[in-house]
Design an enzyme around this catalytic site. Structure first.
Site, PDB file in Angstrom:
ATOM      1  N   ASP A  55      -9.061   0.247   3.617  1.00 46.94           N
ATOM      2  CA  ASP A  55      -8.200   1.169   2.852  1.00 46.94           C
ATOM      3  C   ASP A  55      -7.793   2.393   3.666  1.00 46.94           C
ATOM      4  O   ASP A  55      -7.534   3.465   3.105  1.00 46.94           O
ATOM      5  CB  ASP A  55      -8.905   1.626   1.562  1.00 46.94           C
ATOM      6  CG  ASP A  55      -9.372   0.448   0.727  1.00 46.94           C
ATOM      7  OD1 ASP A  55      -8.536  -0.427   0.439  1.00 46.94           O
ATOM      8  OD2 ASP A  55     -10.562   0.395   0.374  1.00 46.94           O
ATOM      9  N   LYS A 109      -3.621   0.894   7.029  1.00 50.66           N
ATOM     10  CA  LYS A 109      -3.107  -0.004   8.067  1.00 50.66           C
ATOM     11  C   LYS A 109      -1.761  -0.606   7.676  1.00 50.66           C
ATOM     12  O   LYS A 109      -0.878  -0.777   8.506  1.00 50.66           O
ATOM     13  CB  LYS A 109      -4.115  -1.121   8.338  1.00 50.66           C
ATOM     14  CG  LYS A 109      -5.474  -0.644   8.792  1.00 50.66           C
ATOM     15  CD  LYS A 109      -6.449  -1.788   8.977  1.00 50.66           C
ATOM     16  CE  LYS A 109      -6.782  -2.490   7.669  1.00 50.66           C
ATOM     17  NZ  LYS A 109      -7.483  -1.630   6.688  1.00 50.66           N
ATOM     18  N   GLY A 148      -5.479  -5.570   0.450  1.00 50.76           N
ATOM     19  CA  GLY A 148      -4.477  -4.898  -0.360  1.00 50.76           C
ATOM     20  C   GLY A 148      -3.791  -3.841   0.471  1.00 50.76           C
ATOM     21  O   GLY A 148      -4.322  -2.745   0.657  1.00 50.76           O
ATOM     22  N   HIS A 149      -2.645  -4.167   1.034  1.00 53.77           N
ATOM     23  CA  HIS A 149      -1.917  -3.255   1.903  1.00 53.77           C
ATOM     24  C   HIS A 149      -0.725  -2.694   1.145  1.00 53.77           C
ATOM     25  O   HIS A 149       0.239  -3.405   0.860  1.00 53.77           O
ATOM     26  CB  HIS A 149      -1.459  -3.972   3.177  1.00 53.77           C
ATOM     27  CG  HIS A 149      -2.596  -4.388   4.059  1.00 53.77           C
ATOM     28  ND1 HIS A 149      -2.430  -5.163   5.192  1.00 53.77           N
ATOM     29  CD2 HIS A 149      -3.915  -4.121   3.991  1.00 53.77           C
ATOM     30  CE1 HIS A 149      -3.606  -5.349   5.767  1.00 53.77           C
ATOM     31  NE2 HIS A 149      -4.527  -4.739   5.040  1.00 53.77           N
ATOM     32  N   GLN A 188      -8.967  -5.262   5.893  1.00 50.06           N
ATOM     33  CA  GLN A 188     -10.261  -4.607   5.685  1.00 50.06           C
ATOM     34  C   GLN A 188     -10.531  -3.598   6.813  1.00 50.06           C
ATOM     35  O   GLN A 188      -9.589  -3.054   7.368  1.00 50.06           O
ATOM     36  CB  GLN A 188     -11.390  -5.639   5.520  1.00 50.06           C
ATOM     37  CG  GLN A 188     -11.331  -6.436   4.236  1.00 50.06           C
ATOM     38  CD  GLN A 188     -10.451  -7.672   4.312  1.00 50.06           C
ATOM     39  OE1 GLN A 188     -10.414  -8.378   5.310  1.00 50.06           O
ATOM     40  NE2 GLN A 188      -9.717  -7.932   3.252  1.00 50.06           N
TER      41      GLN A 188
END
Length: 428
Positions: A13, A16, A40-41, A224
């Site tokens: 988080d 990235k 989750g980007h 991650q």
């Protein structure tokens, strides 16, 4: 050609996805190399936040080829739903997306098993996303996985999956007392999904290597963060893939020598989702204020993230492990209202001071952070776009991060918008 690897240096988080999306405008290819739908980007597309789970974060940039490498595990229904969702937003997903034929599939029984395992662990639950990622990687290692390329011969694929599903259902019902997966329904869904995905399949390693050897730029996008690495993270409170730079070669088929630079991404503070040791974790009003200002809720699960002060012991560990050349610091603006900002410079473990990050999660759980406290800048940085526009104390904070980490700061993010970045150095 310049090849850039963007790696998270904390527990994920870090931002990235935003940075991959930002630099994608200068790239010809973006490659995801590990993780699955547990990623989750969040990026800003035309001013709207969009969360990518499996699609590379540069998919919204026209003219960029996006690759899902062999090291990624793919939830086929989730990927098709994600493609449909972004297509509704005007983002084209067609020939610009390549999926390696060797990427493994996350199927319904993987999700059911993970959910059953987490319930069985009780108080010792890992805090996974329940997306079936761990069981998928476990099957791959046990040589009982199925690849997306097998969808091309669906009858043979279905026969093999039936045998595997029978064993998984025995495990679910006998070991965990859970409901079995409806194999017929699962296979019917997969039969429907296969034509949507087969046109995008390719033997991607030669294509990626060709891009690396040609004029232009390639970005390899990690999911991650380093401290969740299966081999070098805070085991067992980790993810199921190698999130560090070492995961790139097996995840893409590209040798490590192809990478020109490793860029590490770190928040100006630190967060963690799920269980596991977190030495600099803050609680109460302090943590709540950071969580609110930083919008710290998981992009995948929606869970509130645990928040704490920057840990440079962990940061140095990540830099050394990944061979990081430069850092990008994100969410500096979240600290705008802090009068004082603690920075962890060392730990005390059982009364002994150390500047080394312990490999043992049990040891890390006993670590007491040693802080240096820096004065806050108490000024709005969200409008800053040049180094000299940043408050002097904010620049002092960034210089202190450089001193403690041993890596240069290349840029700093000061807001959610894609353009809210201050550059110290050129990245490409």
């Amino acid at each position: 050609m310049s090849s850039l690897l963007i790696i998270g240096t904390q527990w994920g988080d870090e931002g990235k996805g935003k940075l991959t999306n930002y630099y994608a405008a200068l790239a010809d290819m973006i490659v995801r190399f590990q993780g699955g739908a547990n990623a989750g980007h969040t990026v800003s597309v035309s001013g709207n936040p969009v969360v990518f789970h499996l699609l590379p974060s540069g998919i919204s940039v026209p003219g960029v080829t996006c690759v899902i490498g062999a090291g990624v595990v793919i939830d086929p229904s989730g990927l098709v739903a994600e493609i449909d969702k972004v297509s509704e937003l005007g983002i084209e997903v067609g020939e610009n997306l390549l999926i390696d034929t060797g990427a493994h599939l996350t199927l319904r029984y993987h999700k059911a098993i993970e959910q059953a395992q987490e319930r069985a662990r009780g108080a010792r639950a890992i805090g996974t996303t329940m997306r079936g990622i761990g069981p998928t990687y476990a099957d791959r290692t046990a040589r009982e996985g199925v690849t997306i390329g097998e969808l091309a011969s669906f009858d043979a694929f279905a026969e093999r999956v039936r045998g595997i599903a029978e064993r998984k259902n025995t495990l679910l019902t006998k070991a965990y007392g859970a409901e079995p997966v409806d194999t017929d329904d699962m296979l019917e869904e997969l039969r429907t999904l296969a034509p949507r995905l087969l046109p995008n399949l390719a033997d991607t390693p030669p294509i990626i290597r060709g891009a690396v050897e040609s004029p232009g730029n390639v970005i390899f996008e990690g999911a991650q963060g380093t401290l969740l690495d299966l081999s070098f993270g805070t085991y067992p409170y980790v993810t199921s893939s190698n999130t560090s730079a070492g995961g790139l070669a097996p995840g893409t088929g590209v040798p490590p020598s192809a990478i020109d630079e490793v860029i590490g991404v770190a928040k100006a503070y630190i967060t963690r989702v799920g269980a596991g040791p977190f030495p600099t974790e803050s609680e109460g009003e302090e943590a709540a204020a950071i969580r609110e200002r930083g919008h710290e809720h998981g992009s995948t699960t929606g869970r509130p993230r645990r928040c704490g002060w920057l840990d440079t012991v962990a940061l140095r560990y990540s830099i050394a492990l990944n061979g990081i050349d430069r850092l990008i610091i994100t969410k500096l603006d979240v600290l705008d209202a802090c009068g004082e900002i603690p920075v962890c410079v060392a730990y005390e473990i059982d009364g002994e001071r150390t500047e080394d990050f312990p490999r043992s999660a049990e040891q890390l759980a006993r670590a007491v952070p040693v802080y240096d406290t820096m004065p806050g800048w108490l000024a709005d940085t969200s409008g800053c776009r040049a180094v000299d526009e940043l408050p002097g104390k904010a620049r002092d904070y960034l210089r202190r991060i450089e001193e403690l980490s041993g890596a240069r700061v290349a840029a700093v993010s000061v807001g959610a918008a894609s353009h809210a970045i201050v550059h110290f150095d050129r990245v490409f």
